[in-house]
Scaffold this motif. Sequence first.
Motif, PDB file in Angstrom:
ATOM      1  N   ALA A 184       2.896  56.028  21.225  1.00 49.89           N
ATOM      2  CA  ALA A 184       4.596  55.700  21.671  1.00 49.89           C
ATOM      3  C   ALA A 184       5.010  54.245  22.442  1.00 49.89           C
ATOM      4  CB  ALA A 184       3.995  56.499  23.173  1.00 49.89           C
ATOM      5  N   VAL A 185       3.943  53.571  22.649  1.00 50.86           N
ATOM      6  CA  VAL A 185       4.259  52.330  23.759  1.00 50.86           C
ATOM      7  C   VAL A 185       4.855  50.959  22.285  1.00 50.86           C
ATOM      8  CG1 VAL A 185       3.579  50.261  25.026  1.00 50.86           C
ATOM      9  CG2 VAL A 185       2.047  52.561  25.302  1.00 50.86           C
ATOM     10  N   ALA A 186       4.219  51.320  21.428  1.00 45.25           N
ATOM     11  CA  ALA A 186       4.934  50.514  20.274  1.00 45.25           C
ATOM     12  C   ALA A 186       6.041  51.005  19.363  1.00 45.25           C
ATOM     13  CB  ALA A 186       3.941  50.586  19.056  1.00 45.25           C
ATOM     14  N   ALA A 187       5.969  52.584  20.082  1.00 46.39           N
ATOM     15  CA  ALA A 187       8.052  52.818  19.496  1.00 46.39           C
ATOM     16  C   ALA A 187       8.955  53.209  20.126  1.00 46.39           C
ATOM     17  CB  ALA A 187       8.279  54.490  19.704  1.00 46.39           C
ATOM     18  N   GLY A 188       8.417  51.821  21.889  1.00 44.41           N
ATOM     19  CA  GLY A 188       9.117  51.880  22.417  1.00 44.41           C
ATOM     20  C   GLY A 188       9.246  52.194  24.281  1.00 44.41           C
ATOM     21  N   ARG A 189       8.602  53.353  24.243  1.00 49.30           N
ATOM     22  CA  ARG A 189       8.303  54.102  25.188  1.00 49.30           C
ATOM     23  C   ARG A 189       8.037  53.037  26.529  1.00 49.30           C
ATOM     24  NH1 ARG A 189       8.326  59.148  25.256  1.00 49.30           N
ATOM     25  NH2 ARG A 189       9.121  59.359  27.864  1.00 49.30           N
ATOM     26  N   ASP A 190       8.449  52.893  27.791  1.00 49.76           N
ATOM     27  CA  ASP A 190       8.571  52.430  28.399  1.00 49.76           C
ATOM     28  C   ASP A 190       7.211  53.068  29.497  1.00 49.76           C
ATOM     29  OD1 ASP A 190       9.624  54.062  30.503  1.00 49.76           O
ATOM     30  OD2 ASP A 190      10.810  53.265  31.171  1.00 49.76           O
ATOM     31  N   ALA A 191       6.904  52.221  30.463  1.00 51.42           N
ATOM     32  CA  ALA A 191       5.403  52.736  30.776  1.00 51.42           C
ATOM     33  C   ALA A 191       5.461  54.189  32.015  1.00 51.42           C
ATOM     34  CB  ALA A 191       5.080  50.989  32.153  1.00 51.42           C
ATOM     35  N   PHE A 192       6.278  54.148  32.567  1.00 53.26           N
ATOM     36  CA  PHE A 192       6.550  55.397  33.044  1.00 53.26           C
ATOM     37  C   PHE A 192       6.720  56.743  32.396  1.00 53.26           C
ATOM     38  CE2 PHE A 192       9.052  59.272  34.662  1.00 53.26           C
ATOM     39  CZ  PHE A 192       8.447  59.492  35.661  1.00 53.26           C
ATOM     40  N   GLY A 193       7.592  56.295  30.483  1.00 58.81           N
ATOM     41  CA  GLY A 193       7.512  57.175  29.624  1.00 58.81           C
ATOM     42  C   GLY A 193       6.187  57.355  29.113  1.00 58.81           C
ATOM     43  N   SER A 194       5.151  56.198  28.856  1.00 52.82           N
ATOM     44  CA  SER A 194       4.125  55.891  28.378  1.00 52.82           C
ATOM     45  C   SER A 194       3.180  57.067  28.530  1.00 52.82           C
ATOM     46  CB  SER A 194       3.716  54.920  28.093  1.00 52.82           C
ATOM     47  OG  SER A 194       4.395  54.197  26.514  1.00 52.82           O
ATOM     48  N   CYS A 195       3.102  56.779  29.905  1.00 55.46           N
ATOM     49  CA  CYS A 195       2.327  58.010  31.074  1.00 55.46           C
ATOM     50  C   CYS A 195       2.970  58.909  31.080  1.00 55.46           C
ATOM     51  CB  CYS A 195       2.395  57.517  32.132  1.00 55.46           C
ATOM     52  SG  CYS A 195       2.039  55.774  33.183  1.00 55.46           S
ATOM     53  N   LEU A 196       3.936  59.317  31.365  1.00 62.78           N
ATOM     54  CA  LEU A 196       4.029  60.988  30.599  1.00 62.78           C
ATOM     55  C   LEU A 196       3.743  61.135  29.738  1.00 62.78           C
ATOM     56  CD1 LEU A 196       8.046  61.171  31.829  1.00 62.78           C
ATOM     57  CD2 LEU A 196       5.811  62.265  33.333  1.00 62.78           C
ATOM     58  N   VAL A 197       3.770  60.733  28.550  1.00 64.18           N
ATOM     59  CA  VAL A 197       2.661  60.843  26.998  1.00 64.18           C
ATOM     60  C   VAL A 197       1.903  61.016  27.189  1.00 64.18           C
ATOM     61  CG1 VAL A 197       2.402  60.063  24.336  1.00 64.18           C
ATOM     62  CG2 VAL A 197       4.601  59.922  26.081  1.00 64.18           C
ATOM     63  N   ALA A 198       1.239  60.312  27.879  1.00 65.52           N
ATOM     64  CA  ALA A 198      -0.526  60.352  27.881  1.00 65.52           C
ATOM     65  C   ALA A 198      -0.864  61.318  28.762  1.00 65.52           C
ATOM     66  CB  ALA A 198      -0.525  59.505  28.493  1.00 65.52           C
ATOM     67  N   LEU A 199      -0.200  61.329  30.194  1.00 61.12           N
ATOM     68  CA  LEU A 199      -0.642  63.085  30.620  1.00 61.12           C
ATOM     69  C   LEU A 199      -0.293  64.218  29.756  1.00 61.12           C
ATOM     70  CD1 LEU A 199       0.692  61.795  34.195  1.00 61.12           C
ATOM     71  CD2 LEU A 199      -1.833  61.499  33.531  1.00 61.12           C
ATOM     72  N   ALA A 200       0.654  64.590  29.544  1.00 62.96           N
ATOM     73  CA  ALA A 200       0.925  65.427  28.318  1.00 62.96           C
ATOM     74  C   ALA A 200       0.001  65.754  27.223  1.00 62.96           C
ATOM     75  CB  ALA A 200       2.381  65.649  27.841  1.00 62.96           C
ATOM     76  N   LEU A 201       0.028  64.917  26.915  1.00 61.05           N
ATOM     77  CA  LEU A 201      -1.271  64.497  25.096  1.00 61.05           C
ATOM     78  C   LEU A 201      -2.994  65.090  26.112  1.00 61.05           C
ATOM     79  CD1 LEU A 201      -1.014  61.973  23.824  1.00 61.05           C
ATOM     80  CD2 LEU A 201      -0.238  63.765  22.374  1.00 61.05           C
ATOM     81  N   LEU A 202      -3.321  64.673  26.988  1.00 58.09           N
ATOM     82  CA  LEU A 202      -4.405  64.742  27.831  1.00 58.09           C
ATOM     83  C   LEU A 202      -4.204  66.253  28.834  1.00 58.09           C
ATOM     84  CD1 LEU A 202      -7.402  64.260  28.632  1.00 58.09           C
ATOM     85  CD2 LEU A 202      -6.265  63.176  30.466  1.00 58.09           C
TER      86      LEU A 202
END
Length: 300
Positions: free
Chosen positions: A52-70
């Motif tokens: 997600a980070v490599a695809a362009g998500r910002d810090a907040f968006g990447s945190c949302l991805v990480a929390l949803a996945l976890l």
Amino acid sequence: MNHTFRAPSVSASTPAAVPSAAPRLGRVAVALFLSAHPAPALAVSALITALAVAAGRDAFGSCLVALALLTGQLSVGWSNDRIDIARDTAANRRDKPLVDGAVKARTVAVAACAALVLCVPLSLANGATAGGAHLIGVAAAWSYNLGLKRTSLSWLPYAVAFGLLPAFVTLALPGHPWPAATPVVAGALLGVGAHFTNVLPDIDADLAAGVRGLPQRLGRRRTRTVAALALLAASAVLVLGPPGPPDATSWTGLVVTGTLAVAVCLPLRSAPDSRLPFLATLGLAGIDIALLLLHGAALG
């Protein structure tokens, strides 16, 4: 008068006489953590967040991805151990905290449900379509735990869940683009390979418990073969699928992942119940993510 000093007695009500609950709570917390299948949970969460980070998500968006996945991964891991408690006890799985009594079944069940409840808003916070794709994957994983693992379609939840992970990343980007076919197909193949390497050590115990998923029906030798072919095919799709000829780095990656795919599926005569093939599969997934990032345009 001779006065003899006596230490004051400590009544049962004083804090000094009450055993500290901290060590016990710590042991329960560790046992609960181990019941969540932390290796795959953390690995999947970290790898897809990196994507997600490599695809362009910002810090907040990447945190949302990480929390949803976890939270999704934790709910799947905890539900798996809670649902399988009777089978794991019959197989004397001493590596399972629920079997040796380190944590209570109710605690694990509550944790699984709480993680699942948290996963819903965290997923949807990435956007309705992206969150929907992730929640379908989580539902597929729960369907495996709840019964599909006992059928010849045991591979399907893994294929669906892993195949939708790239969609979770791209559908949250501006314009909500659906991912290219390459990462979706590669993710599905990687999921199938992970299923087979995960089940491999438990085939005998599963058969004794009446669990007859596809790997159990095929047996150890053919399960190893299918796992190797699926993992190799995933890497091949990532290298050969995108437009244009692969460069030297991509070919090198394919050779490395191909060798690893074959190696992790070789029989371990000294430890047939080893978890090494599955853990190595997680490492191979990391290399596959790197191969995907080499062709960044193929993701979206």
